[in-house]
Design an enzyme around this catalytic site. Structure first.
Site, PDB file in Angstrom:
ATOM      1  N   HIS A 195      37.573  29.289  33.169  1.00 19.41           N
ATOM      2  CA  HIS A 195      38.413  28.543  34.108  1.00 19.41           C
ATOM      3  C   HIS A 195      38.775  27.179  33.526  1.00 19.41           C
ATOM      4  CE1 HIS A 195      39.328  26.338  37.939  1.00 19.41           C
ATOM      5  NE2 HIS A 195      39.894  27.502  38.229  1.00 19.41           N
ATOM      6  N   SER A 398      34.668  44.674  38.329  1.00 24.27           N
ATOM      7  CA  SER A 398      35.601  43.725  38.938  1.00 24.27           C
ATOM      8  C   SER A 398      36.469  44.377  40.008  1.00 24.27           C
ATOM      9  CB  SER A 398      36.494  43.125  37.845  1.00 24.27           C
ATOM     10  OG  SER A 398      37.453  42.262  38.393  1.00 24.27           O
TER      11      SER A 398
END
Length: 479
Positions: A195, A398
């Protein structure tokens, strides 16, 4: 000044270097009536010149603030005008929520029972475990939430320290700051798909940072990590481990990272690991075969977002580290009658109550059920995309489905898709139903029939998601 005493304020200090005291009798209702500042207007051409290329200039749609009329208290026109603006805004929120797929927010929540608390200014300033002189706080809820996560990540109550952050970024900033304070000369290692807040932390703290390559899945490449660690063996290592990357939802193998550190000669007292679990940090404990995040392993901190999988209506997060580590950056603040060890000073005292409310209502079994639903629906979306001849990828651990970026920016904006380069993604959250996915798929397939006609072909995204997942003309013929 009519109806009151004149007030004089000295503009210069006296001979002793002290400011002069106001002369005359001060009247508390005496104010200086200044004209309102003029509104700065622009020529339309000038406004167009400064429009932001990557997004819409919100000034073109903003709700300006206007001064109430003199007689507004009698007419109530201002209140009616504001009520109309809010009603239209609520209608817009309902519409945008219907077409929300690209960002990891759980919009399936009902906090009506907490409306009774909105009248209070709840501020959890200072250390969550030390009650300050400010009494309107929610520390009793905050510590309850922290204890819940401490049990989830397997650390004893007397061994951890943490707090409810204002967002996931703050959790990363705090976790990496703790690592930097433990190892002032340490080097930060993070995969290229980490991120952006991780690299922001490196800039803020002036840390040396090594970007590590990733596999096609988006997971950190431990072979490249090994090369970079061996090149800097003389300095401690501070690592960011992703429990679900932003774009592809890839989960770094924590055990493999620790093994790589050990094989490169880094003993446990020469590295610090921060686990960024923004979205998947709360999902992974309920997924079979998923790497386990636990303080029984040599990690330093873990952070998750509260407004993502949990479904808090305002941005917030949870950050937990070891007590021994946080002591290196904490200091007592007499003004607060508490200790300062957080990034921010004042902290949203409502957020812990929202988190406490949801954790109590759902519990571990409720989250397990939500995780199963998300993964099942994510596989459904991936399969349907590929059946329609659309390139798509889904990591095993995921609920983030990656596919080819739509050609039409209006379509992207309508469905609020997050894009990067040639790919976009849908994050399947508990509020995303099969019906919503079918609606999205039907629109996407219809649009693609107009985007790709004649010699115009869908892009090849094998470099981003792998040949097996790419359904461009070249790779589709090989299937």
């Amino acid at each position: 000044m009519a109806g009151g005493a004149e007030i004089e304020v000295a503009a210069s200090p006296d001979l002793n270097g002290k400011a002069e005291v106001c002369n005359g009798n001060f009247h508390p209702t005496a104010i200086q009536l200044e004209p309102l500042p003029p509104v700065v207007s622009e020529h339309p051409a000038e406004r167009k010149d400064r429009e932001i290329v990557l997004g819409r200039n919100v000034h073109t749609t903003c709700h300006s603030i206007t001064e109430p009329e003199v007689n507004d208290e009698q007419t109530g026109d201002k209140e009616a005008q504001m009520a109309g603006v809010l009603a239209r805004y609520r209608k817009n929120l309902m519409e945008r929520t219907k077409h929300h797929l690209g960002y990891p927010y759980n919009l399936d929540f009902d906090y009506g029972a907490l409306a009774q608390l909105q009248h209070f200014s709840i501020n959890n300033l200072g250390d969550p475990f030390i009650e300050s002189n400010y009494g309107v706080h929610s520390r009793q809820f905050e510590v309850g939430v922290l204890d819940w996560f401490a049990r989830l990540w397997e650390i004893e109550e007397n061994k951890y320290w943490g707090y409810i952050t204002n967002c996931g970024t703050e959790g990363n900033l705090h976790g990496i700051l703790v690592g930097r304070e433990v190892f002032p000369d340490g080097i930060l290692y993070a995969s290229r798909e980490s991120h952006y807040s991780v690299f922001k932390a490196a800039r803020m703290y002036r840390m040396e940072c090594e970007k590590v390559d990733t596999l096609i899945s988006g997971e950190i490449d431990c072979s490249d990590l090994r090369v970079k660690l061996l090149a800097n063996k003389d300095k401690p290592a501070i690592l960011n481990v992703n429990i679900g990357t932003t774009v592809k939802g890839a989960v770094d193998d924590l055990d493999h990272v620790i093994q790589t550190l050990e094989e490169c000669g880094f003993s446990h007292d020469r590295f610090y690991i921060h686990c960024d679990g923004a979205l998947f940090g709360l999902m992974m404990p309920f997924v079979k075969r998923a790497p386990k995040v636990s303080f029984k392993k040599p990690i330093g901190s873990v952070s998750v977002s509260g407004h993502k999988f949990v479904g808090c209506p305002m941005p917030c997060g949870v950050q937990i580290t070891r007590m021994e580590h946080v002591n290196v950056l904490s200091s007592n603040v007499e003004y607060l009658a508490s200790r300062d060890a957080t990034i921010m000073g004042s902290r949203n005292g409502h957020a812990p109550i929202f988190l406490w409310y949801t954790l109590n209502r759902k519990g571990y079994k409720g989250f397990q059920k939500d995780v199963q639903k998300c993964l099942r629906n994510a596989h459904y979306l991936k399969d349907r995309l590929q059946e329609a001849g659309i390139s798509a990828m889904l990591n095993e651990l995921s609920s983030t489905v990656v596919f080819e970026r739509p050609r039409d920016e209006e379509f992207t904006r309508r469905w609020q898709l997050a894009c990067q380069g040639n790919i976009a993604h849908v994050v399947v959250m508990p509020n995303v139903t099969i019906e919503k996915l079918d609606f999205f798929l039907s629109e996407l397939v219809e649009k693609r029939s107009t985007w790709y006609q004649g010699h115009v072909q869908p892009p090849c995204i094998a470099a981003e998601i792998g040949k097996d997942n790419c359904y461009c003309a070249e790779h589709k013929s090989n299937k």
